[in-house]
Design an enzyme around this catalytic site. Structure first.
Site, PDB file in Angstrom:
ATOM      1  N   ASP A  91      -7.366   0.804   4.795  1.00 12.38           N
ATOM      2  CA  ASP A  91      -7.256   1.044   3.308  1.00 12.38           C
ATOM      3  C   ASP A  91      -7.568   2.929   3.956  1.00 12.38           C
ATOM      4  O   ASP A  91      -8.586   2.752   4.309  1.00 12.38           O
ATOM      5  CB  ASP A  91      -7.443  -0.263   2.752  1.00 12.38           C
ATOM      6  CG  ASP A  91      -6.682   0.562   1.166  1.00 12.38           C
ATOM      7  OD1 ASP A  91      -5.948   1.501   1.381  1.00 12.38           O
ATOM      8  OD2 ASP A  91      -6.716  -0.138   0.487  1.00 12.38           O
ATOM      9  N   SER A  92      -7.394   3.485   2.730  1.00 10.44           N
ATOM     10  CA  SER A  92      -7.439   4.487   2.834  1.00 10.44           C
ATOM     11  C   SER A  92      -8.139   5.093   2.342  1.00 10.44           C
ATOM     12  O   SER A  92      -8.348   6.411   1.655  1.00 10.44           O
ATOM     13  CB  SER A  92      -5.437   4.900   2.602  1.00 10.44           C
ATOM     14  OG  SER A  92      -5.366   4.800   1.228  1.00 10.44           O
ATOM     15  N   GLY A  93      -8.910   4.010   1.186  1.00  6.26           N
ATOM     16  CA  GLY A  93      -9.502   4.698   0.790  1.00  6.26           C
ATOM     17  C   GLY A  93     -10.099   4.562  -1.073  1.00  6.26           C
ATOM     18  O   GLY A  93     -10.786   4.341  -1.933  1.00  6.26           O
ATOM     19  N   GLY A  94      -9.310   5.286  -1.423  1.00  4.97           N
ATOM     20  CA  GLY A  94      -8.415   5.280  -3.220  1.00  4.97           C
ATOM     21  C   GLY A  94      -8.446   4.373  -3.961  1.00  4.97           C
ATOM     22  O   GLY A  94     -10.170   3.990  -5.203  1.00  4.97           O
ATOM     23  N   PHE A  95      -8.188   3.112  -3.433  1.00  2.04           N
ATOM     24  CA  PHE A  95      -8.723   1.607  -3.847  1.00  2.04           C
ATOM     25  C   PHE A  95     -10.443   1.157  -4.202  1.00  2.04           C
ATOM     26  O   PHE A  95      -9.934   0.791  -5.036  1.00  2.04           O
ATOM     27  CB  PHE A  95      -7.488   0.861  -3.488  1.00  2.04           C
ATOM     28  CG  PHE A  95      -7.974  -0.991  -4.629  1.00  2.04           C
ATOM     29  CD1 PHE A  95      -7.191  -0.741  -5.683  1.00  2.04           C
ATOM     30  CD2 PHE A  95      -8.597  -1.337  -3.729  1.00  2.04           C
ATOM     31  CE1 PHE A  95      -6.848  -1.933  -6.279  1.00  2.04           C
ATOM     32  CE2 PHE A  95      -8.682  -2.897  -4.918  1.00  2.04           C
ATOM     33  CZ  PHE A  95      -7.663  -3.096  -5.267  1.00  2.04           C
ATOM     34  N   ASP A 145      -3.396   6.692  -2.241  1.00  4.07           N
ATOM     35  CA  ASP A 145      -2.457   6.435  -3.014  1.00  4.07           C
ATOM     36  C   ASP A 145      -3.700   6.335  -4.580  1.00  4.07           C
ATOM     37  O   ASP A 145      -5.469   6.685  -4.245  1.00  4.07           O
ATOM     38  CB  ASP A 145      -1.906   5.515  -3.349  1.00  4.07           C
ATOM     39  CG  ASP A 145      -2.691   3.977  -3.111  1.00  4.07           C
ATOM     40  OD1 ASP A 145      -3.843   3.945  -2.154  1.00  4.07           O
ATOM     41  OD2 ASP A 145      -2.132   2.703  -3.304  1.00  4.07           O
ATOM     42  N   GLN A 188       3.629   2.138  -5.467  1.00  3.45           N
ATOM     43  CA  GLN A 188       2.900   2.153  -6.717  1.00  3.45           C
ATOM     44  C   GLN A 188       3.938   1.828  -9.159  1.00  3.45           C
ATOM     45  O   GLN A 188       4.990   1.820  -7.769  1.00  3.45           O
ATOM     46  CB  GLN A 188       1.427   3.025  -6.747  1.00  3.45           C
ATOM     47  CG  GLN A 188       0.861   3.430  -6.612  1.00  3.45           C
ATOM     48  CD  GLN A 188       0.331   1.588  -6.679  1.00  3.45           C
ATOM     49  OE1 GLN A 188       0.364   1.220  -7.484  1.00  3.45           O
ATOM     50  NE2 GLN A 188      -0.484   1.968  -5.172  1.00  3.45           N
ATOM     51  N   ASP A 265      -2.792  -9.025   2.957  1.00  4.51           N
ATOM     52  CA  ASP A 265      -4.923  -9.314   3.218  1.00  4.51           C
ATOM     53  C   ASP A 265      -5.876 -10.096   2.245  1.00  4.51           C
ATOM     54  O   ASP A 265      -4.999  -9.473   1.308  1.00  4.51           O
ATOM     55  CB  ASP A 265      -5.185  -7.250   4.045  1.00  4.51           C
ATOM     56  CG  ASP A 265      -5.756  -6.396   2.757  1.00  4.51           C
ATOM     57  OD1 ASP A 265      -4.428  -6.292   2.347  1.00  4.51           O
ATOM     58  OD2 ASP A 265      -6.784  -6.979   1.731  1.00  4.51           O
ATOM     59  N   CYS A 303      -7.519 -30.279  10.835  1.00  9.64           N
ATOM     60  CA  CYS A 303      -7.533 -28.549  10.722  1.00  9.64           C
ATOM     61  C   CYS A 303      -8.340 -28.443  12.457  1.00  9.64           C
ATOM     62  O   CYS A 303      -8.451 -29.522  13.057  1.00  9.64           O
ATOM     63  CB  CYS A 303      -8.763 -28.172  10.365  1.00  9.64           C
ATOM     64  SG  CYS A 303      -8.860 -26.064  10.091  1.00  9.64           S
ATOM     65  N   CYS A 305     -10.611 -26.326  13.680  1.00 13.28           N
ATOM     66  CA  CYS A 305     -11.405 -25.474  13.601  1.00 13.28           C
ATOM     67  C   CYS A 305     -12.965 -26.324  14.114  1.00 13.28           C
ATOM     68  O   CYS A 305     -12.707 -27.663  13.930  1.00 13.28           O
ATOM     69  CB  CYS A 305     -11.602 -24.557  12.328  1.00 13.28           C
ATOM     70  SG  CYS A 305     -12.770 -25.752  10.886  1.00 13.28           S
ATOM     71  N   CYS A 308     -14.245 -29.000  11.118  1.00 12.31           N
ATOM     72  CA  CYS A 308     -13.129 -29.573  10.581  1.00 12.31           C
ATOM     73  C   CYS A 308     -13.230 -30.963  12.171  1.00 12.31           C
ATOM     74  O   CYS A 308     -13.721 -31.819  12.318  1.00 12.31           O
ATOM     75  CB  CYS A 308     -11.879 -29.444  10.731  1.00 12.31           C
ATOM     76  SG  CYS A 308     -11.877 -28.846   9.598  1.00 12.31           S
ATOM     77  N   HIS A 334     -12.970 -22.367   9.051  1.00  7.46           N
ATOM     78  CA  HIS A 334     -12.450 -23.184   8.436  1.00  7.46           C
ATOM     79  C   HIS A 334     -11.404 -22.336   7.575  1.00  7.46           C
ATOM     80  O   HIS A 334      -9.526 -22.451   7.414  1.00  7.46           O
ATOM     81  CB  HIS A 334     -12.917 -24.236   7.541  1.00  7.46           C
ATOM     82  CG  HIS A 334     -11.726 -25.614   6.988  1.00  7.46           C
ATOM     83  ND1 HIS A 334     -10.917 -25.650   8.071  1.00  7.46           N
ATOM     84  CD2 HIS A 334     -11.760 -24.760   5.519  1.00  7.46           C
ATOM     85  CE1 HIS A 334     -10.197 -26.624   6.587  1.00  7.46           C
ATOM     86  NE2 HIS A 334     -10.220 -25.737   5.608  1.00  7.46           N
TER      87      HIS A 334
HETATM   88  N1  PRF Z   1      -3.089   0.110  -2.726  1.00  6.73           N
HETATM   89  C1  PRF Z   1      -4.616   0.645  -2.044  1.00  6.73           C
HETATM   90  N2  PRF Z   1      -5.148  -0.193  -1.443  1.00  6.73           N
HETATM   91  C2  PRF Z   1      -4.938  -1.729  -1.353  1.00  6.73           C
HETATM   92  C3  PRF Z   1      -4.495  -1.756  -3.263  1.00  6.73           C
HETATM   93  C4  PRF Z   1      -3.557  -0.004  -3.647  1.00  6.73           C
HETATM   94  O1  PRF Z   1      -2.777  -0.853  -4.946  1.00  6.73           O
HETATM   95  C5  PRF Z   1      -4.465  -2.874  -3.328  1.00  6.73           C
HETATM   96  C6  PRF Z   1      -3.298  -4.042  -5.239  1.00  6.73           C
HETATM   97  N3  PRF Z   1      -3.731  -4.482  -4.865  1.00  6.73           N
HETATM   98  C7  PRF Z   1      -4.999  -3.753  -2.967  1.00  6.73           C
HETATM   99  N4  PRF Z   1      -5.884  -3.004  -1.840  1.00  6.73           N
HETATM  100  N5  PRF Z   1      -4.304   1.499  -0.804  1.00  6.73           N
HETATM  101 ZN    ZN Z   2     -11.347 -26.371   9.877  1.00 13.30          ZN
END
Ligand code: PRF
Ligand code: ZN
Length: 371
Positions: A91-95, A145, A188, A265, A303, A305, A308, A334
């Site tokens: 992920d790019s960091g902004g969030f 973003d 967005q 994720d 399961c 794992c 379990c 698990h």
């Molecule tokens: N932008 C980025 N990472 C994210 C989100 C997003 O909008 C969200 C929103 N659920 C989770 N992680 N860059």
């Molecule tokens: Zn399990």
């Protein structure tokens, strides 16, 4: 060999396929365990792989603060550093800046903020985010973003979306040409159809290797989220992967795949493992509860794992109550196994074109409830 997506079957809006990367294939729909600080907490990477994960998520924000992107690069990149040689999406960091950092200042150029670890000052821009993700050696790079917290006014959501689209263009320019590595755009626009469609159009015009739906699961509720997904997926190219960021609970994931999402994720399976929350086919349970104290049954007899196969609920209850490290390890394993089994079930169901029946059974088992 480069980066490509083969769509293999569809059932309604649900899709199954394979993303090919030089570091291995990603079977879709895919769930990506979260490895924020170069580790999926409480798990060895080989154990994460054993649950069936094809790809992990890493975070620009955390790794730039500690141990530092330049340091990871000089140590051979994130894959070597953490001993995971399969694909990594970052992920790019902004969030994360918006949810974790102190004293943030947002301008057209980017964001300045203070580290949540030691208060020292940093800057993130689309260009620096692309540089950090390249230093880490990320296989799937996310555009920089801004995700506004909901509820927000339409003007605020529109402003953040349009800024994110200008940043998407700068992200693409800064990413450059990196064969075998992919850059995903992030849609967005909150829960407003016109803004979502404007965002999709802007991203498709720039052109990306995949498209994420951002800005959801930020407090709008499942119904509103599904409402957006009902049209958002249709506004994205069919031949590129679609990634719903930061989602979610098991029924969120099933509903998202049903509406055309290919990747997701969430920290939920791993974080819940550390707080005693357990996901099973028949619903959720908390291992802390006294009713498990003398229970000789496994969490789920079906399961595969180690929690379990080898241990009783009574033992897992004891470990949790005693705050033993093994409790986090076994419950995380698990939960991750459960999530990957759900993904596997959906992939097979879509390939066999019986997703509706699979989904009905998924909900029926959860409704049974007596766990
Ligand atoms: N932008 C980025 N990472 C994210 C989100 C997003 O909008 C969200 C929103 N659920 C989770 N992680 N860059
Ligand atoms: Zn399990």
């Amino acid at each position: 060999m480069g980066f490509s997506f083969d769509l293999q079957a569809t059932d309604g809006s649900a899709r199954t396929g394979v993303i090919n990367t030089p570091r291995g294939d990603i079977r879709t729909p895919a769930f990506m365990p979260v490895g924020t600080a170069a580790t999926v907490k409480a798990m060895m990477p080989e154990s994460v792989r054993e649950t069936g994960a094809d790809i992990l998520l890493g975070n620009t924000y955390h790794l730039m603060l500690r141990p530092g992107a330049e340091r990871v690069a000089s140590l051979g990149g994130l894959h070597r550093f953490m001993n995971w040689d399969r694909p990594i999406l970052t992920d790019s960091g902004g969030f994360q800046v918006m949810s974790l950092a102190g004293l943030r200042k947002l301008t057209e150029k980017g964001v300045t903020f203070k580290s949540h670890i030691d208060g020292s000052k940093y800057e993130l821009t689309p260009e620096r985010s692309m540089e950090i993700q390249a230093l880490l050696g990320s296989d799937i790079v996310m555009c920089f973003d801004e995700c506004p917290a909901l509820p927000a006014t339409d003007e605020e959501v529109a402003r953040a979306m349009r800024l994110s689209m200008r940043w998407a263009e700068r992200s693409k320019d800064a990413f450059g040409d990196r064969p075998g590595h992919a850059l995903f755009g992030i849609m967005q626009g909150g829960v407003t159809r016109e803004l979502r469609e404007e965002s999709a159009k802007a991203l498709v015009e720039i052109g990306f290797d995949g498209y994420a739906v951002g800005g959801l699961a930020v407090g709008e509720g499942q119904e509103a989220m599904f409402g957006v997904l009902d049209y958002a997926c249709d506004s994205l190219p069919k031949d590129k992967p679609r990634y719903l960021m930061g989602v979610g609970k098991p029924d969120d994931i099933v509903g998202a795949v049903k509406r055309g999402i290919d990747m997701m994720d969430c920290v939920l399976p791993s974080r819940s493992g550390r707080t005693g929350q357990v996901f099973t086919r028949y619903g959720q349970l908390n291992i802390k509860n006294a009713r498990h104290m003398d229970d000789t049954r496994p969490l789920d007899e079906a399961c595969s794992c180690p929690a379990c196969r080898n241990y009783s609920r009574a033992y897992l209850h004891h470990l949790f109550r005693s705050q033993e490290i093994l409790s986090s390890m076994l419950l995380t394993w698990h939960n991750l196994q459960y999530y990957q089994d759900v993904m596997d079930g959906m992939r097979s169901a879509i390939a066999n074109r019986n997703f509706a029946a699979w989904e009905e059974n998924f909900h029926a088992e959860r409704a049974r409830g007596d766990i």
